[in-house]
Design a protein around this motif. Structure first.
Motif, short mmCIF file in Angstrom:
data_model
loop_
_atom_site.label_atom_id
_atom_site.label_comp_id
_atom_site.label_asym_id
_atom_site.label_seq_id
_atom_site.Cartn_x
_atom_site.Cartn_y
_atom_site.Cartn_z
N GLN A 144 0.80 -1.18 -0.05
CA GLN A 144 -0.03 -0.08 0.11
C GLN A 144 1.07 1.25 -0.04
O GLN A 144 0.46 2.20 -0.81
N SER A 174 -7.22 -0.98 -5.39
CA SER A 174 -7.62 -1.30 -4.08
C SER A 174 -6.59 -1.03 -3.07
O SER A 174 -6.91 -0.52 -1.68
N ARG A 177 -6.66 2.87 -2.18
CA ARG A 177 -8.14 3.13 -1.62
C ARG A 177 -7.86 2.56 -0.08
O ARG A 177 -7.91 3.39 0.79
N TYR A 178 -7.52 1.53 0.25
CA TYR A 178 -7.01 0.79 1.54
C TYR A 178 -5.88 1.79 2.17
O TYR A 178 -5.91 1.98 3.49
N SER A 181 -7.21 5.22 3.14
CA SER A 181 -8.16 5.05 4.19
C SER A 181 -7.53 4.74 5.47
O SER A 181 -7.81 5.47 6.69
N LYS A 182 -6.50 3.79 5.50
CA LYS A 182 -5.60 4.06 6.77
C LYS A 182 -4.88 5.16 7.18
O LYS A 182 -4.85 5.30 8.30
N LYS A 184 -5.83 8.26 6.53
CA LYS A 184 -6.74 9.27 7.16
C LYS A 184 -7.42 8.73 8.66
O LYS A 184 -7.27 9.56 9.46
N HIS A 185 -7.30 7.45 8.86
CA HIS A 185 -7.96 6.86 9.94
C HIS A 185 -6.74 7.15 11.19
O HIS A 185 -6.78 7.53 12.24
#
Length: 194
Positions: A144, A174, A177-178, A181-182, A184-185
């Motif tokens: 990623q 993918s 995106r993942y 997302s990680k 941002k989290h």
């Protein structure tokens, strides 16, 4: 003065035009070095890999054909060399930690949390943002992180990234995106803990 594209410059270099190589080098030296710096734990290792990739490019310049973008070809060489480096050092299964001393402006712009629900980054100082981004990037899985950096640091398209790391475009989507997302989290968690 009209800007000559990378592919034309590489073809000129293949015909013996050393100045064409110089232009390519100065055009891509910073982003290629940052690619290695963010993939390794050491500026020394990054510098070594960086120099070796330019050496490989010089050796392979006669074999170059403009069937894909020059940057795709260059980062494919870089990716393969990085994989070889870790295989050689028996650390292929180890998670590669990033060493991000000076995140580029493009990289920090790519993490935009200023959506209507959260303005966390706006409330942090620039140094806090950089530190948090460093920590969050270090936590991403290698695949990623590499896809994210190739997209946001090197400016490659999804198709080009897929060619570089020999994956499907859907897998790259993918991973991005993942990974995003990680990130941002992670940034939200770090922002809330302050």
């Amino acid at each position: 003065m009209e800007e000559i594209d990378d592919e034309t410059l590489m073809m000129q270099y293949a015909k013996g035009d050393v100045q064409a190589f110089t232009r390519l080098y100065y055009r891509h030296k910073d982003s290629l070095y940052r690619y290695f710096l963010r993939q390794t734990a050491s500026p020394e290792v990054a510098e070594e890999l960086y120099q070796e990739v330019w050496g490989k490019l010089i050796k392979a310049h006669l074999d170059y054909s403009a069937t894909s973008k020059f940057t795709t070809w260059l980062y494919r060489i870089a990716h393969n060399h990085l994989v070889d480096h870790y295989r050689h050092n028996s650390t292929a299964t180890k998670i590669i930690t990033a060493s991000i001393d000076e995140p580029s402006e493009e990289l920090t712009k790519s993490i935009d949390l200023s959506d209507p629900q959260s303005n966390l980054l706006e409330s942090l100082s620039q140094s806090q943002q950089m530190q948090q981004l460093k920590q969050c990037l270090q936590q991403l899985p290698r695949a990623q992180k590499e896809a994210f950096l190739l997209k946001h640091e090197s400016g490659l398209s999804l198709k080009e990234i897929a060619l570089v790391i020999n994956e499907t475009t859907e897998n790259i989507k993918s991973r991005l995106r993942y990974g995003l997302s990680k990130l941002k989290h992670c940034l939200r968690l770090n922002g809330e803990s302050k």
